[in-house]
Structures are given as C-alpha cells and as structure tokens.
Design an enzyme around this catalytic site. Sequence first.
Site, PDB file in Angstrom:
ATOM      1  N   PHE A   1       3.476  10.611   3.028  1.00 21.93           N
ATOM      2  CA  PHE A   1       2.620   9.837   2.119  1.00 21.93           C
ATOM      3  C   PHE A   1       3.080   8.379   2.117  1.00 21.93           C
ATOM      4  CE2 PHE A   1       1.034   9.344  -2.466  1.00 21.93           C
ATOM      5  CZ  PHE A   1      -0.302   9.468  -2.123  1.00 21.93           C
TER       6      PHE A   1
ATOM      7  N   ARG B   1       6.632 -10.591   8.795  1.00 20.39           N
ATOM      8  CA  ARG B   1       6.261 -10.790   7.383  1.00 20.39           C
ATOM      9  C   ARG B   1       7.158  -9.919   6.492  1.00 20.39           C
ATOM     10  NH1 ARG B   1       4.117  -7.812   3.831  1.00 20.39           N
ATOM     11  NH2 ARG B   1       3.825  -6.211   5.414  1.00 20.39           N
TER      12      ARG B   1
ATOM     13  N   THR C   1      -6.075   8.580   8.975  1.00 17.49           N
ATOM     14  CA  THR C   1      -5.831   7.154   9.210  1.00 17.49           C
ATOM     15  C   THR C   1      -4.686   6.946  10.214  1.00 17.49           C
ATOM     16  OG1 THR C   1      -4.667   7.279   7.095  1.00 17.49           O
ATOM     17  CG2 THR C   1      -6.791   6.177   7.096  1.00 17.49           C
TER      18      THR C   1
ATOM     19  N   LYS D   1     -11.313   2.338  21.430  1.00 15.72           N
ATOM     20  CA  LYS D   1      -9.883   2.277  21.783  1.00 15.72           C
ATOM     21  C   LYS D   1      -9.022   2.829  20.643  1.00 15.72           C
ATOM     22  CE  LYS D   1     -10.737  -1.606  24.820  1.00 15.72           C
ATOM     23  NZ  LYS D   1     -10.285  -2.888  25.346  1.00 15.72           N
TER      24      LYS D   1
ATOM     25  N   ARG E   1       3.949 -15.627  14.542  1.00 18.12           N
ATOM     26  CA  ARG E   1       4.305 -14.441  13.738  1.00 18.12           C
ATOM     27  C   ARG E   1       4.242 -13.183  14.599  1.00 18.12           C
ATOM     28  NH1 ARG E   1       0.579 -12.090   8.756  1.00 18.12           N
ATOM     29  NH2 ARG E   1       1.450  -9.996   8.791  1.00 18.12           N
TER      30      ARG E   1
ATOM     31  N   SER F   1       0.837  -1.213   0.000  1.00 20.90           N
ATOM     32  CA  SER F   1       0.000   0.000   0.000  1.00 20.90           C
ATOM     33  C   SER F   1       0.870   1.260   0.000  1.00 20.90           C
ATOM     34  CB  SER F   1      -0.956   0.004   1.193  1.00 20.90           C
ATOM     35  OG  SER F   1      -0.247   0.040   2.411  1.00 20.90           O
ATOM     36  N   HIS F   2       2.171   1.113   0.263  1.00 28.51           N
ATOM     37  CA  HIS F   2       3.050   2.290   0.285  1.00 28.51           C
ATOM     38  C   HIS F   2       4.337   2.080  -0.510  1.00 28.51           C
ATOM     39  CE1 HIS F   2       0.097   3.232   3.306  1.00 28.51           C
ATOM     40  NE2 HIS F   2       0.388   4.489   3.075  1.00 28.51           N
TER      41      HIS F   2
ATOM     42  N   ASP G   1      -5.040   0.645   1.367  1.00 27.34           N
ATOM     43  CA  ASP G   1      -5.580  -0.706   1.182  1.00 27.34           C
ATOM     44  C   ASP G   1      -7.016  -0.660   0.665  1.00 27.34           C
ATOM     45  OD1 ASP G   1      -3.420  -2.399   1.731  1.00 27.34           O
ATOM     46  OD2 ASP G   1      -3.644  -2.063   3.884  1.00 27.34           O
TER      47      ASP G   1
ATOM     48  N   HIS H   1      -5.967   3.774   4.177  1.00 24.71           N
ATOM     49  CA  HIS H   1      -6.676   4.290   3.004  1.00 24.71           C
ATOM     50  C   HIS H   1      -6.131   3.633   1.736  1.00 24.71           C
ATOM     51  CE1 HIS H   1      -8.179   7.464   0.220  1.00 24.71           C
ATOM     52  NE2 HIS H   1      -9.140   7.540   1.108  1.00 24.71           N
TER      53      HIS H   1
ATOM     54  N   ALA I   1       4.802   4.647   4.313  1.00 27.04           N
ATOM     55  CA  ALA I   1       4.783   3.808   5.509  1.00 27.04           C
ATOM     56  C   ALA I   1       5.663   4.474   6.570  1.00 27.04           C
ATOM     57  CB  ALA I   1       5.317   2.420   5.173  1.00 27.04           C
TER      58      ALA I   1
ATOM     59  N   ALA J   1      -1.975   1.623  11.025  1.00 21.52           N
ATOM     60  CA  ALA J   1      -2.961   2.697  10.980  1.00 21.52           C
ATOM     61  C   ALA J   1      -3.871   2.543  12.193  1.00 21.52           C
ATOM     62  CB  ALA J   1      -3.773   2.596   9.693  1.00 21.52           C
TER      63      ALA J   1
HETATM   64  P1  NDP Z   1      -1.371  -3.845   8.859  1.00 20.79           P
HETATM   65  O1  NDP Z   1      -2.704  -3.974   9.496  1.00 20.79           O
HETATM   66  O2  NDP Z   1      -1.112  -4.609   7.627  1.00 20.79           O
HETATM   67  O3  NDP Z   1      -0.244  -4.272   9.896  1.00 20.79           O
HETATM   68  C1  NDP Z   1      -0.120  -3.592  11.128  1.00 20.79           C
HETATM   69  C2  NDP Z   1       0.989  -4.223  11.954  1.00 20.79           C
HETATM   70  O4  NDP Z   1       0.561  -5.502  12.420  1.00 20.79           O
HETATM   71  C3  NDP Z   1       2.277  -4.457  11.164  1.00 20.79           C
HETATM   72  O5  NDP Z   1       3.358  -4.202  11.997  1.00 20.79           O
HETATM   73  C4  NDP Z   1       2.185  -5.926  10.777  1.00 20.79           C
HETATM   74  O6  NDP Z   1       3.436  -6.549  10.615  1.00 20.79           O
HETATM   75  C5  NDP Z   1       1.451  -6.503  11.972  1.00 20.79           C
HETATM   76  N1  NDP Z   1       0.640  -7.675  11.637  1.00 20.79           N
HETATM   77  C6  NDP Z   1      -0.254  -7.791  10.632  1.00 20.79           C
HETATM   78  N2  NDP Z   1      -0.836  -9.005  10.666  1.00 20.79           N
HETATM   79  C7  NDP Z   1      -0.287  -9.673  11.715  1.00 20.79           C
HETATM   80  C8  NDP Z   1      -0.472 -10.977  12.282  1.00 20.79           C
HETATM   81  N3  NDP Z   1      -1.341 -11.836  11.749  1.00 20.79           N
HETATM   82  N4  NDP Z   1       0.267 -11.322  13.343  1.00 20.79           N
HETATM   83  C9  NDP Z   1       1.159 -10.457  13.880  1.00 20.79           C
HETATM   84  N5  NDP Z   1       1.385  -9.202  13.399  1.00 20.79           N
HETATM   85  C10 NDP Z   1       0.659  -8.824  12.337  1.00 20.79           C
HETATM   86  O7  NDP Z   1      -1.002  -2.306   8.620  1.00 20.79           O
HETATM   87  P2  NDP Z   1      -1.986  -1.099   8.328  1.00 20.79           P
HETATM   88  O8  NDP Z   1      -2.878  -1.516   7.217  1.00 20.79           O
HETATM   89  O9  NDP Z   1      -2.609  -0.645   9.579  1.00 20.79           O
HETATM   90  O10 NDP Z   1      -0.957   0.011   7.805  1.00 20.79           O
HETATM   91  C11 NDP Z   1      -0.289  -0.195   6.572  1.00 20.79           C
HETATM   92  C12 NDP Z   1       0.713   0.883   6.341  1.00 20.79           C
HETATM   93  O11 NDP Z   1       0.053   2.111   6.017  1.00 20.79           O
HETATM   94  C13 NDP Z   1       1.644   1.224   7.492  1.00 20.79           C
HETATM   95  O12 NDP Z   1       2.982   1.115   7.037  1.00 20.79           O
HETATM   96  C14 NDP Z   1       1.323   2.655   7.854  1.00 20.79           C
HETATM   97  O13 NDP Z   1       2.428   3.423   8.295  1.00 20.79           O
HETATM   98  C15 NDP Z   1       0.824   3.171   6.524  1.00 20.79           C
HETATM   99  N6  NDP Z   1      -0.002   4.372   6.701  1.00 20.79           N
HETATM  100  C16 NDP Z   1       0.554   5.597   6.442  1.00 20.79           C
HETATM  101  C17 NDP Z   1      -0.178   6.741   6.657  1.00 20.79           C
HETATM  102  C18 NDP Z   1       0.428   8.100   6.462  1.00 20.79           C
HETATM  103  O14 NDP Z   1      -0.246   9.090   6.722  1.00 20.79           O
HETATM  104  N7  NDP Z   1       1.656   8.223   6.033  1.00 20.79           N
HETATM  105  C19 NDP Z   1      -1.575   6.693   7.106  1.00 20.79           C
HETATM  106  C20 NDP Z   1      -2.033   5.349   7.380  1.00 20.79           C
HETATM  107  C21 NDP Z   1      -1.278   4.227   7.160  1.00 20.79           C
HETATM  108  P3  NDP Z   1       4.032  -6.818   9.113  1.00 20.79           P
HETATM  109  O15 NDP Z   1       4.380  -5.454   8.592  1.00 20.79           O
HETATM  110  O16 NDP Z   1       5.212  -7.691   9.329  1.00 20.79           O
HETATM  111  O17 NDP Z   1       2.923  -7.467   8.354  1.00 20.79           O
HETATM  112  O1  PYC Z   2      -2.882   4.620   3.526  1.00 18.91           O
HETATM  113  O2  PYC Z   2      -4.101   5.766   4.943  1.00 18.91           O
HETATM  114  C1  PYC Z   2      -3.176   5.676   4.139  1.00 18.91           C
HETATM  115  C2  PYC Z   2      -2.339   6.869   3.891  1.00 18.91           C
HETATM  116  C3  PYC Z   2      -2.643   8.161   4.122  1.00 18.91           C
HETATM  117  C4  PYC Z   2      -1.545   8.913   3.726  1.00 18.91           C
HETATM  118  C5  PYC Z   2      -0.607   8.050   3.252  1.00 18.91           C
HETATM  119  N1  PYC Z   2      -1.104   6.803   3.373  1.00 18.91           N
END
Ligand code: NDP
Ligand code: PYC
Length: 338
Positions: free
Chosen positions: A120, A307, A159, A230, A302, A46-47, A187, A185, A122, A179
């Site tokens: 923008f 991952r 997010t 929460k 895990r 996603s990033h 995803d 967003h 991760a 997030a």
């Molecule tokens: P995920 O829900 O995919 O994962 C969140 C965390 O949980 C990760 O550290 C992941 O590890 C871990 N995880 C996921 N599944 C498992 C599992 N089954 N068991 C154990 N650990 C697990 O991430 P999000 O969708 O919440 O976020 C995705 C990305 O989007 C992030 O990098 C975030 O920084 C980015 N983002 C950026 C924004 C911005 O404004 N710049 C805004 C919102 C999000 P692993 O990585 O190893 O899978």
């Molecule tokens: O995936 O939510 C998201 C996001 C917002 C800004 C960058 N990534």
Amino acid sequence: MPDPSLSLVELEQLLERIFLNHGTSQDVARSLAANCAAAQRDGAHSHGVFRMPGYLSSLASGWVDGRAVPLVEDIASGYVSVDAAGGFAQPALQAARALLVSKARSAGIAVLAIRNSHHFAALWPDVEPFAREGLVALSVVNSMTCVVPHGASKPLFGTNPIAFAAPCEGRDPVVFDMATSALAHGDVQIAAREGRQVPPGSGVDRDGQPTTDPAAILHGGALLPFGAHKGSALSMMVELLSAALTGGHFSFEFDWSRHPGAQTPWTGQLIIVIDPAKSPGHGFAGRCRELVERMHEVGQARLSGDRRYRAREMADREGIRLTPEHLQQLQAMAAGVG
Ligand code: NDP
Ligand code: PYC
C-alpha cells in the site's frame, strides 16, 4: 505560527504506536512506520501519512493480517520466495533481505518473489537501500483493478509501479519509481479532496468518456496507462512478474467486497537484485556517474529521485512538517480514538 515539525525518528515512533494500537505485531509496526515516515519526509505525499486511515481501515476490516509471520523459502541459487501469509509486503522483504543479498553477491543476480502480500506504499523505499549497498535493484508490484488496458473498454490492470535504483559514484543513488498509470490512484484521491482537476489523458468516467474530474475517475470511472500502448505493455509486464511469477493475485483476481473498509491490494511483488561487482572492470557506479554528467550537460537539470533527495535534505535540517490537523489526527490514532 509555522506548521509543527517532527524528526524522522519522532514520526516513526508516532506511526509505530498507531500500528501497534491497531493490532499489528512489533515487526510489522516498525516496518510500515519506517516506510510511511520516509515517504512523508521525502515529500512523497500520496504514500505518506495520507495513507494511515487506509492502513487502519484495512486492518480493522480483517482483510489484511497485521500479525502475519512471513515464510521465507530458499528455492535456488538465485531465487528466494516468500509467502507473506496475508500480511504486508514490507516485513516479508525484511525477512528475506539478508538471504537475497547474499545470493545476489554470490551468483551475481537474485530474485525475490513475494506472494500473498499487501503493498500500500511507495516502491522506492524497497529498492533505494540496495543501491546504497552498491547493488542494482528493480522492483514491480501490482495493485487493484482501476486501469483500462490500451484499446480496451473496461479496467483490468492495477496502477502497477516500477522502481529502479542504481549506485552512482559521488552522489546519491539514481532512483526512479513510477506508476504505469497516467497518475497514481493516491494522487487522484488527493486531487478530489483538494477540488483540483487532473490532467487530460489521465482517466475516463463510468461511460468510458475522457474526463479530468477526479471524482468521475474514482466513482465508476478508471485511469488510463501512461504513454498509451507503451505504458499498457509495461503494466501487463508488472501483472505477469508480480502475480503470475510469484504465485500472487492479479489485480483483478481478489474480491474485497466482503471486507468493507479494505483498501490494501492483495497481490504480489518481485524484486531483482544485481551485483555490479560482477560487471567488467567493476566500473558500474563510475559509468553511472558519466551518464548522469552527460544528462546534465545536455540540459537535464532534474533527475528522477532528485526532488525527493532535496525534500529529505530539508527535512533533515528543519524536521518533517505536518499541518496541525494532520498531527492531531495522527495523535488521536495513536491514542486509539482515530
Ligand atoms: P511521479 O509521476 O510523481 O514520479 C515518477 C518518477 O519520475 C519519480 O521517480 C520522480 O522523481 C520522477 N519525476 C517526476 N517528475 C520529474 C521531472 N520533471 N523530471 C525528472 N524526473 C521526474 O510518480 P507516480 O505518480 O507515478 O507514483 C507515485 C508513487 O505511487 C510511487 O512511489 C509509486 O511507487 C506509488 N504507487 C504505489 C502503488 C502500490 O501498489 N503500492 C501503485 C501505484 C503507485 P521524484 O520522486 O524525485 O519526484
Ligand atoms: O496510488 O495507485 C496508488 C496505489 C495503489 C496501492 C497503493 N497505492
């Protein structure tokens, strides 16, 4: 025919050329390319390169300054502030990094407050390197209004991810990056593109009704926080730390409507770095290992971050795979026609 693959360096160079061809400075191009290539390598799709059209469209709209020079301010023994000058947060972090680390090592803890910045990407690439230097790091960044606070009827929060990294004896750092919305967003956009539904509880449509249709969330609807009240409280905390504390914008506070094509949120970011060498017995990394071992013993196979590390190992062995269409699209961007 297998999909084409690139080494990390090759992908970084390709992305750097794209940024340079779209008007960024060398420092900005290097910093964003390294971040985006690392996300692609780690399978953080996603990033990864998925974000390139959004970066370019934001740059072209004049919304973000790809040549901004961050201004680093040494505020106090444990406090560094950076005005990113309307540019990206990653070069602002790079500009302040050495000062932040030296303060964390002398005071035991230091804060980096970045404002007037666009993030923008991760968040884990911002914290993992500190843990590789033996430091503990926590970072938050807010984004753009698209999340309904728990119990409310309209979106307000971004997010708003939280990332944490800690050194762990005998293994890669323990890192999580998530997030505070039920889904990032990015995803939701990917699900819409691939014609997939999102899990129940992820979002609402324009009438506030629960939906699993990503298009309904993206077009007039909104996301929900993870974990009801929460996650909503954590998202509020992210707004306060990233914007109120740094001097940046809340997710609802900027208006990009006069910049068609703008996609990069203009907000703020906070990074807290702690030196565990100041902890009793200097045993933090060993204690971290003990905890990880116990988690494995009770059946958690895990851990967060694992991952990505596995994807990284595979990419280091076999290269970073891109579909032929993605590679062509990137090459066209690098040639200035994308
Ligand atoms: P995920 O829900 O995919 O994962 C969140 C965390 O949980 C990760 O550290 C992941 O590890 C871990 N995880 C996921 N599944 C498992 C599992 N089954 N068991 C154990 N650990 C697990 O991430 P999000 O969708 O919440 O976020 C995705 C990305 O989007 C992030 O990098 C975030 O920084 C980015 N983002 C950026 C924004 C911005 O404004 N710049 C805004 C919102 C999000 P692993 O990585 O190893 O899978
Ligand atoms: O995936 O939510 C998201 C996001 C917002 C800004 C960058 N990534």
